[in-house]
Design a protein around this motif. Structure first.
Motif, mmCIF file in Angstrom:
data_model
loop_
_atom_site.group_PDB
_atom_site.id
_atom_site.type_symbol
_atom_site.label_atom_id
_atom_site.label_comp_id
_atom_site.label_asym_id
_atom_site.label_seq_id
_atom_site.Cartn_x
_atom_site.Cartn_y
_atom_site.Cartn_z
ATOM 1 N N GLU A 276 7.216 35.404 10.411
ATOM 2 C CA GLU A 276 7.262 36.596 11.246
ATOM 3 C C GLU A 276 5.893 37.263 11.347
ATOM 4 O OE1 GLU A 276 11.189 38.987 10.948
ATOM 5 O OE2 GLU A 276 10.753 38.290 8.911
ATOM 6 N N LEU A 277 5.093 37.107 10.316
ATOM 7 C CA LEU A 277 3.794 37.784 10.271
ATOM 8 C C LEU A 277 2.697 37.004 10.971
ATOM 9 C CD1 LEU A 277 3.921 38.928 6.536
ATOM 10 C CD2 LEU A 277 4.382 40.323 8.564
ATOM 11 N N LEU A 278 2.725 35.673 10.816
ATOM 12 C CA LEU A 278 1.674 34.821 11.382
ATOM 13 C C LEU A 278 2.298 33.531 11.906
ATOM 14 C CD1 LEU A 278 -1.063 35.226 8.616
ATOM 15 C CD2 LEU A 278 -1.118 36.250 10.893
ATOM 16 N N SER A 279 1.494 32.758 12.609
ATOM 17 C CA SER A 279 1.954 31.478 13.141
ATOM 18 C C SER A 279 0.745 30.555 13.293
ATOM 19 C CB SER A 279 2.638 31.681 14.498
ATOM 20 O OG SER A 279 1.701 32.173 15.451
ATOM 21 N N ASN A 280 0.996 29.324 13.663
ATOM 22 C CA ASN A 280 -0.112 28.386 13.900
ATOM 23 C C ASN A 280 -0.979 28.842 15.065
ATOM 24 O OD1 ASN A 280 0.413 26.463 11.835
ATOM 25 N ND2 ASN A 280 2.100 25.622 13.048
ATOM 26 N N GLU A 281 -0.368 29.505 16.033
ATOM 27 C CA GLU A 281 -1.125 29.999 17.184
ATOM 28 C C GLU A 281 -1.905 31.273 16.837
ATOM 29 O OE1 GLU A 281 2.217 29.316 17.289
ATOM 30 O OE2 GLU A 281 1.810 27.277 18.053
ATOM 31 N N ASN A 282 -1.407 32.041 15.900
ATOM 32 C CA ASN A 282 -2.061 33.276 15.462
ATOM 33 C C ASN A 282 -2.149 33.240 13.938
ATOM 34 O OD1 ASN A 282 -3.143 35.883 15.486
ATOM 35 N ND2 ASN A 282 -1.107 36.812 15.296
ATOM 36 N N PRO A 283 -3.122 32.474 13.390
ATOM 37 C CA PRO A 283 -3.082 32.130 11.963
ATOM 38 C C PRO A 283 -3.725 33.131 11.011
ATOM 39 C CG PRO A 283 -4.845 30.924 13.023
ATOM 40 C CD PRO A 283 -4.188 31.748 14.100
ATOM 41 N N ASN A 284 -4.407 34.168 11.528
ATOM 42 C CA ASN A 284 -5.107 35.092 10.642
ATOM 43 C C ASN A 284 -4.734 36.541 10.942
ATOM 44 O OD1 ASN A 284 -6.821 33.169 9.143
ATOM 45 N ND2 ASN A 284 -7.764 32.813 11.128
ATOM 46 N N PHE A 285 -4.829 37.376 9.918
ATOM 47 C CA PHE A 285 -4.433 38.767 10.063
ATOM 48 C C PHE A 285 -5.437 39.568 10.875
ATOM 49 C CE2 PHE A 285 -2.032 37.820 6.088
ATOM 50 C CZ PHE A 285 -0.775 38.076 6.609
ATOM 51 N N ASN A 286 -4.913 40.606 11.513
ATOM 52 C CA ASN A 286 -5.729 41.534 12.283
ATOM 53 C C ASN A 286 -6.665 42.282 11.338
ATOM 54 O OD1 ASN A 286 -6.644 43.794 13.853
ATOM 55 N ND2 ASN A 286 -4.903 43.482 15.221
ATOM 56 N N VAL A 287 -7.931 42.377 11.720
ATOM 57 C CA VAL A 287 -8.907 43.064 10.887
ATOM 58 C C VAL A 287 -8.655 44.567 10.873
ATOM 59 C CG1 VAL A 287 -11.366 43.589 10.618
ATOM 60 C CG2 VAL A 287 -10.647 41.280 11.243
ATOM 61 N N VAL A 288 -8.202 45.101 11.979
ATOM 62 C CA VAL A 288 -8.089 46.558 12.137
ATOM 63 C C VAL A 288 -6.773 47.100 11.609
ATOM 64 C CG1 VAL A 288 -8.090 48.451 13.804
ATOM 65 C CG2 VAL A 288 -9.640 46.513 14.112
ATOM 66 N N PHE A 289 -5.655 46.433 11.929
ATOM 67 C CA PHE A 289 -4.346 46.947 11.553
ATOM 68 C C PHE A 289 -3.746 46.155 10.400
ATOM 69 C CE2 PHE A 289 -4.436 48.236 16.131
ATOM 70 C CZ PHE A 289 -4.427 49.608 15.906
ATOM 71 N N ASP A 290 -2.967 46.855 9.571
ATOM 72 C CA ASP A 290 -2.285 46.170 8.486
ATOM 73 C C ASP A 290 -1.196 45.273 9.063
ATOM 74 O OD1 ASP A 290 0.561 47.521 8.190
ATOM 75 O OD2 ASP A 290 -0.863 49.141 8.575
ATOM 76 N N PRO A 291 -0.711 44.283 8.295
ATOM 77 C CA PRO A 291 0.230 43.294 8.843
ATOM 78 C C PRO A 291 1.503 43.890 9.416
ATOM 79 C CG PRO A 291 -0.694 42.500 6.784
ATOM 80 C CD PRO A 291 -1.171 43.905 6.939
ATOM 81 N N LYS A 292 2.058 44.935 8.805
ATOM 82 C CA LYS A 292 3.304 45.510 9.337
ATOM 83 C C LYS A 292 3.067 46.213 10.663
ATOM 84 C CE LYS A 292 5.669 49.088 7.504
ATOM 85 N NZ LYS A 292 6.648 49.862 6.693
#
Length: 433
Positions: free
Chosen positions: A296-312
Motif C-alpha cells: 500500500e505504501l510503495l510499489s515497483n512503479e513507485n519504489p521510494n518514499f517521498n522526500v517531503v511528506f511522511d509515508p502516511k
C-alpha cells in the motif's frame, strides 16, 4: 591496557550498531539483587537521531575474523583492537549502574576466534551478571550467527532481548559486501529464538515459575544505503520478518562511510542518508501499529518514499478517493489512515464519541494535529474549512503550513553520545516516529 582504555575503544566501536531498545519486558526485583526492569521501558533519554543513551552499549571485542567491507572493525582494517573479559564487563555494568549512569546493558561483539568461542564468552558474561552480581536489570545481547544452538539457548534464558543483525536487505548484497556471512547463518538463530520463545510461552502457562526465554523478544538491524535496494524492497523484507519471525523491531542504520572500498558507494559529501532512514522508521511504524501493508505504501512503479511528506501523508494524497472521513462514524482502522491522527488519538476518538458527537474543538483537545487532518476529515458532515479534494491543492497547502523535517537532516552531524556526556546540557531530545 586499562579497563578505561578498553571502554573508550569499545564504546566507540559500538556506535554504528543501532539495534538497541529496552521496552517490552518486565523483570521485577525479588529483593535480593540489584536493579529492576519496568514494562514501560528503562530508557528515558535519546540522542537527537533516536539512539538510546541510557544503556551501557559496548562491544565485547572489536577483533573480528570477518572482513565485511562496510565495517570499521573488519579484519583488514588497521584499527586499535581491544577485548573485555567477562569480569570486566560485569564490573563496568555494576559500577555504572550504581552511579546512575545507566540502567541496563547492550552487549554486542565482533567474532573472536570463532562464533562458538565468542558466544561462550557472551554467555559467561551474562551468567556472572545474573548469578554472581545478581543484576536484575535489562540486558540486550547479540546472538552470533554460526554459534551452536545450545549456547544461544542458554544465553537466551539470561537476556531480556536478543538480536541477530540481518546486516543487508538481500542475500545478493550480503554476498557482495559480507562474503563471510550467509543469509542461512543469520536466519537460523533467528528461527531458533522464535521457536524457543513459542515453546517457553507454553511452559510458562503450565509452570508459573518456569524461567523466561528472551521475554522482550528479538530484533534485527539492516544497513541502509550501502547497496542499491529500493525503499520498497527494504520495507517488503521488514514486513516478511515481522510476519515470519515475529520480530519486535527492525532497526534501520543509515550507511556511514568509514572504509574505502570499490564495492561501497562513492563518497558524496552529503553524509549518511538520515532522511531516508527516518522515512523507513515512519513506514515501519505504519506496518506495526497502523495496519498498513508494504504494497500500500510503495510499489515497483513507485519504489521510494517521498522526500517531503511522511509515508502516511503521501499515501493519503495518492488515495483521495478514500477521503474525507467522518470522524463520528469511521472505524478505528480508517481513522488510523488519516494524516494528523495517531494511534493514541484514534483510540481517544473511538472512546469519546460514545458519549456524544465530536467537533473540531474536541479533536484538538484529544490531540489530533488539525493543520494536517483538516483536509481529510469531516465533523458532523462538515469540513473545518472549504477544501477542494485535489492532490495539488492539498499539497500546496500542506507545504505552506510547513512540513516538519526530521532534526537529523537540519541540525546535527553523526556522533555517538559518550557515556560521560552530561545529557542535561547536551543536544538531546526524545524523537518519536
Amino acid at each position: 591496557m586499562s579497563i578505561y582504555d578498553k571502554l573508550n575503544i569499545l564504546t566507540d566501536a559500538a556506535k554504528y550498531d543501532v539495534a538497541c531498545t529496552s521496552s517490552g519486558t518486565e523483570r521485577k526485583s525479588d529483593g535480593t539483587g540489584i536493579g529492576s526492569c519496568e514494562l514501560s521501558g528503562i530508557c528515558h533519554s535519546f540522542s537527537a537521531d533516536g539512539r538510546c543513551i541510557s544503556l551501557l552499549k559496548i562491544l565485547f571485542t572489536n577483533e573480528c575474523i570477518y572482513d565485511c567491507k562496510y565495517c570499521i572493525n573488519r579484519r583488514s582494517n588497521d584499527v586499535k583492537r581491544a577485548s573485555f573479559t567477562p569480569d570486566e564487563v560485569c564490573t563496568l555494568t555494576m559500577e555504572f549502574y550504581r552511579r546512575n549512569y545507566i540502567e541496563g546493558l547492550f552487549l554486542s561483539s565482533g567474532i573472536l576466534n570463532s562464533p562458538d568461542y565468542t558466544m561462550e564468552l557472551l554467555y559467561a558474561t551474562l551468567y556472572r551478571l545474573r548469578h554472581k552480581h545478581h543484576f536484575q536489570g535489562y540486558i540486550h545481547v547479540k546472538s552470533i550467527p554460526g554459534a551452536s544452538q545450545e549456547l544461544i539457548q542458554m544465553t537466551g534464558f539470561l537476556a531480556d532481548r536478543m538480536s541477530v543483525n540481518l546486516e543487508l536487505p538481500t542475500a545478493e548484497s550480503l554476498k557482495a559486501l559480507a562474503p563471510n556471512k550467509t543469509r542461512k547463518n543469520i536466519l537460523t538463530p533467528m528461527r531458533l529464538v522464535q521457536n524457543k520463545m513459542t515453546e517457553n510461552r507454553h511452559e510458562i502457562r503450565l509452570y508459573r515459575n518456569a524461567p523466561r526465554f528472551v521475554p522482550a523478544g528479538q530484533s534485527t538491524q539492516m544497513i541502509i544505503g550501502a547497496t542499491p535496494e529500493t525503499d520498497y524492497q527494504i520495507v517488503k523484507v521488514a514486513e516478511s520478518l515481522y510476519q515470519k519471525f515475529e520480530l519486535k523491531r527492525v532497526f534501520y542504520s543509515a550507511f556511514v562511510h568509514v572504509n574505502e572500498d570499490a564495492a561501497l558507494p562513492a563518497r558524496t559529501g552529503e553524509g549518511p542518508p538520515l532522511l531516508r532512514e527516518h522515512r523507513l522508521y515512519q513506514a515501519d511504524w505504519l506496518l506495526r501499529y497502523y495496519h498498513f501493508q508494504a504494497d500500500e505504501l510503495l510499489s515497483n512503479e513507485n519504489p521510494n518514499f517521498n522526500v517531503v511528506f511522511d509515508p502516511k501523508c503521501n499515501w493519503a494524497l495518492k488515495h483521495l478517493e478514500e477521503f474525507p472521513v467522518e470522524v463520528n462514524l469511521a472505524d478505528y482502522k480508517m481513522l488510523l489512515r488519516v494524516p494528523g491522527i495517531g494511534y493514541k488519538s484514534a483510540v481517544r476518538i473511538v472512546k469519546a464519541r460514545r458519549l456524544g458527537r465530536l467537533d473540531f474543538g474536541d479533536l484538538k483537545k484529544i490531540g489530533v494535529v488539525l493543520k494536517r487532518a483538516l483536509y481529510f476529515i469531516t465533523c458532523n458532515g462538515r469540513m473545518m474549512y472549504p477544501t477542494k479534494m485535489d492532490e495539488d491543492y492539498i499539497t500546496r497547502n500542506l507545504l505552506s503550513a510547513g512540513e516538519k523535517l526530521p532534526f537529523e537532516v537540519t541540525g546535527m552531524g553523526y556522533r555517538q553520545i559518550s557515556l560521560f556526556d552530561d545529557v542535561r546540557f547536551g543536544n538531546c531530545r526524545e524523537n518519536y516516529v
